[in-house]
Design an enzyme around this catalytic site. Sequence first.
Site, PDB file in Angstrom:
ATOM      1  N   CYS A  79       1.918   2.434  -5.044  1.00  0.00           N
ATOM      2  CA  CYS A  79       2.623   1.579  -4.088  1.00  0.00           C
ATOM      3  C   CYS A  79       3.358   0.450  -4.829  1.00  0.00           C
ATOM      4  O   CYS A  79       4.234   0.727  -5.634  1.00  0.00           O
ATOM      5  CB  CYS A  79       1.664   1.063  -3.021  1.00  0.00           C
ATOM      6  SG  CYS A  79       2.522   0.370  -1.573  1.00  0.00           S
TER       7      CYS A  79
ATOM      8  N   GLU B  22      -4.559   7.822  -2.024  1.00  0.00           N
ATOM      9  CA  GLU B  22      -5.920   7.632  -1.498  1.00  0.00           C
ATOM     10  C   GLU B  22      -5.974   7.723   0.023  1.00  0.00           C
ATOM     11  O   GLU B  22      -7.056   7.825   0.609  1.00  0.00           O
ATOM     12  CB  GLU B  22      -6.491   6.286  -1.977  1.00  0.00           C
ATOM     13  CG  GLU B  22      -5.955   5.050  -1.286  1.00  0.00           C
ATOM     14  CD  GLU B  22      -4.612   4.561  -1.792  1.00  0.00           C
ATOM     15  OE1 GLU B  22      -4.182   3.472  -1.384  1.00  0.00           O
ATOM     16  OE2 GLU B  22      -3.971   5.286  -2.603  1.00  0.00           O
TER      17      GLU B  22
ATOM     18  N   HIS C 235       0.622   6.348  -0.837  1.00  0.00           N
ATOM     19  CA  HIS C 235      -0.785   6.072  -1.112  1.00  0.00           C
ATOM     20  C   HIS C 235      -1.546   7.397  -1.226  1.00  0.00           C
ATOM     21  O   HIS C 235      -1.908   7.987  -0.210  1.00  0.00           O
ATOM     22  CB  HIS C 235      -1.396   5.233   0.013  1.00  0.00           C
ATOM     23  CG  HIS C 235      -0.952   3.809   0.010  1.00  0.00           C
ATOM     24  ND1 HIS C 235      -1.603   2.840  -0.715  1.00  0.00           N
ATOM     25  CD2 HIS C 235       0.080   3.195   0.636  1.00  0.00           C
ATOM     26  CE1 HIS C 235      -0.997   1.680  -0.528  1.00  0.00           C
ATOM     27  NE2 HIS C 235       0.033   1.871   0.278  1.00  0.00           N
TER      28      HIS C 235
END
Length: 214
Positions: A84, A196, A194
């Site tokens: 990011c 994750e 992202h």
Amino acid sequence: MKTVAVIDYGMGNLHSASKALEHVADRNTRVVVTCDPETILQADRVVLPGVGAIRDCMAEIRRRGVDDVVRQVVASERPLLGICVGMQVMLNHSEENGGVECLGLMSGNVKFFGRNLKDAAGNKLKVPHMGWSMVDQHQPHALWQGIEKNARFYFVHSYHAHAVDDEVAVGRCDYGVNFDVALAKGTVFAVQFHPEKSAANGLRLLENFLQWSP
């Protein structure tokens, strides 16, 4: 035992990133969240996350000496993953907050989407760009292994990146404008989305990073 250092400079989504890395790591890999330069420099792999305004991120990066540590990691040719805002700081400059100088590890700039952003049909698009979007694998790379072309990843951002060198841009996305969402140079790989938060595709990318031997 191999170590993955997730850099804590007060501005990253540390819990989610570290837990996702732990989920895909094997029993011989340890994930540590740290701001200690020595620990980071001794790690086998390094992750630079980032959320929030780039002015605040760069201020903390410089205040804590993370800029010098990251440059040493790059010089030592160990795998480094930016996430990011951690991708945006790799470039030269961001126009956010009136203009902020970044690390300059890759040539490029970060720009605002604009207040009148529209899609190809003329429909107004919301800013920030938030949600799942298709990523074009613009260039082949080891971190795309096992991920289908045009797979979707999760985004939350109001500013987008443009690399100067087309070969550095390994992933692109379209949201009113075409912009770079994955950059790769040497042992550095950085993404705007992202991983994750991107379910199976994101976990596969993180797993690929842990197995990457550039």
